[in-house]
Design an enzyme around this catalytic site. Sequence first.
Site, PDB file in Angstrom:
ATOM      1  N   GLY A  81       0.761  -1.152   0.075  1.00  0.00           N
ATOM      2  CA  GLY A  81      -0.130   0.120   0.179  1.00  0.00           C
ATOM      3  C   GLY A  81       0.856   1.316  -0.031  1.00  0.00           C
ATOM      4  N   MET A  84       2.390   1.868  -3.477  1.00  0.00           N
ATOM      5  CA  MET A  84       1.074   2.187  -4.256  1.00  0.00           C
ATOM      6  C   MET A  84       0.969   3.919  -4.233  1.00  0.00           C
ATOM      7  SD  MET A  84       0.196  -0.518  -5.799  1.00  0.00           S
ATOM      8  CE  MET A  84       2.069  -1.081  -5.735  1.00  0.00           C
ATOM      9  N   LYS A 118      -6.900   7.210  -5.388  1.00  0.00           N
ATOM     10  CA  LYS A 118      -6.169   7.898  -4.411  1.00  0.00           C
ATOM     11  C   LYS A 118      -4.783   7.493  -4.284  1.00  0.00           C
ATOM     12  CE  LYS A 118      -9.868   8.278  -0.915  1.00  0.00           C
ATOM     13  NZ  LYS A 118      -9.879   8.018   0.500  1.00  0.00           N
ATOM     14  N   GLU A 160      -9.508  -5.405   5.277  1.00  0.00           N
ATOM     15  CA  GLU A 160     -10.180  -4.425   4.430  1.00  0.00           C
ATOM     16  C   GLU A 160     -11.266  -5.303   3.863  1.00  0.00           C
ATOM     17  OE1 GLU A 160      -9.801  -1.115   4.008  1.00  0.00           O
ATOM     18  OE2 GLU A 160      -7.914  -0.697   4.872  1.00  0.00           O
ATOM     19  N   HIS A 225     -12.052   3.630   9.348  1.00  0.00           N
ATOM     20  CA  HIS A 225     -11.092   4.755   9.111  1.00  0.00           C
ATOM     21  C   HIS A 225     -11.698   6.222   9.354  1.00  0.00           C
ATOM     22  CE1 HIS A 225     -10.249   1.630   5.825  1.00  0.00           C
ATOM     23  NE2 HIS A 225      -9.091   2.318   5.704  1.00  0.00           N
TER      24      HIS A 225
END
Lengths: 338, 338
Positions: A81, A84, A118, A160, A225
Amino acid sequence: MECLGYGKVHRALIVIDETCDKLYGDQFRAYFERYGVQTRICTLSGGETSKTLDFTLRVVDAMAGFGMMRRSQPLLCVGGGVVMDAAGFAASIYRRGIPYVRIPTTLMGIVDASVGLKTGVSYGGGKNRLGSYHAPKCVLIDTSFLETLPERELCSGAAEILKLALILEPELLIELEENTPHILLDKFRSLAGHRLIRNSIRIMIQQLSGNFQERDLNRLVDFGHSFSPYIEMRRVGEILHGEAVALDMAICIAIALRRNLLDEPFAQRVLQLFRNLNLPTINESFSAEELFGALEDVVLHRDGLQRVPLPRKDGPGLFANNIELLDVAWAVDYLRNG
Amino acid sequence: MECLGYGKVHRALIVIDETCDKLYGDQFRAYFERYGVQTRICTLSGGETSKTLDFTLRVVDAMAGFGMMRRSQPLLCVGGGVVMDAAGFAASIYRRGIPYVRIPTTLMGIVDASVGLKTGVSYGGGKNRLGSYHAPKCVLIDTSFLETLPERELCSGAAEILKLALILEPELLIELEENTPHILLDKFRSLAGHRLIRNSIRIMIQQLSGNFQERDLNRLVDFGHSFSPYIEMRRVGEILHGEAVALDMAICIAIALRRNLLDEPFAQRVLQLFRNLNLPTINESFSAEELFGALEDVVLHRDGLQRVPLPRKDGPGLFANNIELLDVAWAVDYLRNG
């Protein structure tokens, strides 16, 4: 080299997480050599503590040093992540945006960070405080990378999937329950594991499409989150992203229980699934006051409202805008003492 | 406070160039107090040497310190091109983009930097190496700011008007010729000055619309922006942006003359207009080799081709992809010796 929807590539810069480079670097090099693609490989540490502007600028420096064409030579981002997000951010600001390809190698990368537009890095103590929306040219998913992923990282990514299951799709929750802990043992490489990954990505894309740039701040995918950015930033490098998300979800499940959005057997059943996935439900370091205080920045980020997604037993979750210290205190007590 | 197309604002952070703050700060403060808008003012030096990531991060820090809501509290950017670009970049990356309003106070800001979606800062010796496309919520243009603008800054801004006239609209060239030097004396505050500004903005928007994100890299508005990034970065703080653009345009006019795209009387007529606008046509510091070398980065930025806009006598310019050292050497010699 032919990338899906991208066309021929003759030259590319590769940003790769250092662990990935150790495990797969030779294979990458051989692949590009075989296809006559001129590459330079930029190896960076991809842990959560690396998710800083400094990471992004090191990628920028590598692009400048490589003398990259603005449009026809993509940045290939290989890792979890952090790679990314932070390398994607570099791609989005270098010459006002250059093409990039996401090649996630962790479960978190596959089901979460590589879906959507994002990019971002943490800054000044704020999680993902700087970032952008920048669509990758393509995302190449290969679950065989998961073979070498440590179990703790695998569980972090599974958080997730659990998030989407709890807030959006009861069927996915059952699927996840039925296949745990097998999916951890076979590292999501069975048919069931693949189906879980596919369904998660499908749900994410359904939720994001039409709202890729977050015009609507009521996002059910933000479940887990709300408290977690604070938890994660306070324990960066200690608590993995998915673990922080799990801690956040547990608080929200308890608040939902208090508000009769779900019943005790359901809450207990779900918290058992957390344990089966090796995900934490409570961390003793954080007081209720501290966690409640974390909502202050959430309110700024969500433009004046809490918009905290809470799960419901038999359907999609809802948004709470009136969470009080008492709710959080009750939740912490419930999670500590059952 | 009501902003065009934006709605009521109750709270805003203002980034203002320090010279503007000295000249107009009290008026701004009184205005916001009168309308009950809670503000914090962040004063920064807005010279070209300030166009760095550090400027952007100082704006980010001010936003974080102010506790700004993500959507309902805009960033107001007051100043010249540097403030528009570097503070706009901060707005585009903070929480993946927050709303901002451009209030340009220089001619460069009015006719160039505040038109379109571009933001950016220089980095690692590269002009605007980092940046984004981020549309402002609105642009408030008030030419009365020009009253206090030093003549050299005014001339620098006029270079961008001259650019559009030369590469796109012969009528604008005549308009500019007929009204020079009056427009400098009355600081563009006459009807003729206003008409020139309006026409420039109209031409810019016509050129950008449909290509706001530069999908097509053949942009005639890049006239004067091929050699100039190098010139400017090598003499940052000495040569103003518009002056570097003028030096670049002069080289391109000479190359166009060599290639019979325009004739000698036209070239001389135009170079006389440069002088009437106090714009340089040659700088002795740069050799032809050095200027030609600057095209290397241009080719990367324009994805493999030079795409250098060259003017033609009676119509829109064209793109040259085959400029050689000999062309540049001839141009430098022509501009030095006539």
